[in-house]
Design a protein around this motif. Structure first.
Motif, PDB file in Angstrom:
ATOM      1  N   ASP A  84       5.708   0.036 -12.034  1.00 43.50           N
ATOM      2  CA  ASP A  84       7.396  -0.753 -12.194  1.00 43.50           C
ATOM      3  C   ASP A  84       6.913  -1.821 -11.453  1.00 43.50           C
ATOM      4  OD1 ASP A  84       9.179  -2.807 -12.056  1.00 43.50           O
ATOM      5  OD2 ASP A  84      11.396  -0.732 -10.958  1.00 43.50           O
TER       6      ASP A  84
ATOM      7  N   LYS B 153       7.349  -5.018 -12.048  1.00 40.70           N
ATOM      8  CA  LYS B 153       8.449  -6.379 -11.301  1.00 40.70           C
ATOM      9  C   LYS B 153       8.672  -5.433  -9.986  1.00 40.70           C
ATOM     10  CE  LYS B 153      12.611  -8.593 -12.039  1.00 40.70           C
ATOM     11  NZ  LYS B 153      13.913  -8.530 -13.059  1.00 40.70           N
TER      12      LYS B 153
ATOM     13  N   VAL C 198       5.699  -6.488  -7.447  1.00 48.53           N
ATOM     14  CA  VAL C 198       5.776  -7.937  -7.254  1.00 48.53           C
ATOM     15  C   VAL C 198       6.629  -8.240  -6.125  1.00 48.53           C
ATOM     16  CG1 VAL C 198       5.666  -9.980  -9.052  1.00 48.53           C
ATOM     17  CG2 VAL C 198       3.908  -8.458  -9.594  1.00 48.53           C
ATOM     18  N   GLN C 199       7.657  -7.894  -6.803  1.00 48.30           N
ATOM     19  CA  GLN C 199       8.353  -8.572  -5.494  1.00 48.30           C
ATOM     20  C   GLN C 199       8.364  -7.875  -4.450  1.00 48.30           C
ATOM     21  OE1 GLN C 199      12.103  -7.124  -7.198  1.00 48.30           O
ATOM     22  NE2 GLN C 199      13.013  -8.179  -8.404  1.00 48.30           N
TER      23      GLN C 199
ATOM     24  N   ASP D 173       0.464 -15.232  -3.739  1.00 47.18           N
ATOM     25  CA  ASP D 173       0.549 -14.749  -5.607  1.00 47.18           C
ATOM     26  C   ASP D 173      -0.492 -15.835  -6.201  1.00 47.18           C
ATOM     27  OD1 ASP D 173       0.949 -14.690  -8.904  1.00 47.18           O
ATOM     28  OD2 ASP D 173       2.646 -14.337  -8.671  1.00 47.18           O
TER      29      ASP D 173
END
Length: 80
Positions: A62, A64, A67-68, A77
């Motif tokens: 996952d 997403k 990265v969260q 980032d």
């Protein structure tokens, strides 16, 4: 997002309490957030610069959520 959590029972009911501090480790990832310096994510692959200068690649299931988790821990980032 993965957070520390606790279950509290009140009058035979339970309440899930989320603490707003993200977990130090992402499930399945072998490094703690404190070891990470910068990252860039592209096409399902995350390239990460560790604080010791080593570069690693990680393909999370996952992306997403991963990265969260990185952003929540203040990992820079470099794509932004």
């Amino acid at each position: 997002m993965l957070y520390n959590k606790s279950v509290v029972f009140i009058n035979n009911m339970f309440i899930l309490v989320l603490f707003m501090k993200p977990l130090p480790n992402f499930p399945g990832f072998n490094y703690q957030a404190s070891q990470l310096s910068k990252f860039i994510a592209s096409a399902g692959l995350v390239t990460i610069l560790l604080k010791n200068g080593e570069i690693i690649h990680y393909a999370p299931a996952d992306i997403k959520a991963f990265v969260q988790w990185l952003v929540a821990h203040g990992v820079e980032d470099i794509k932004i």
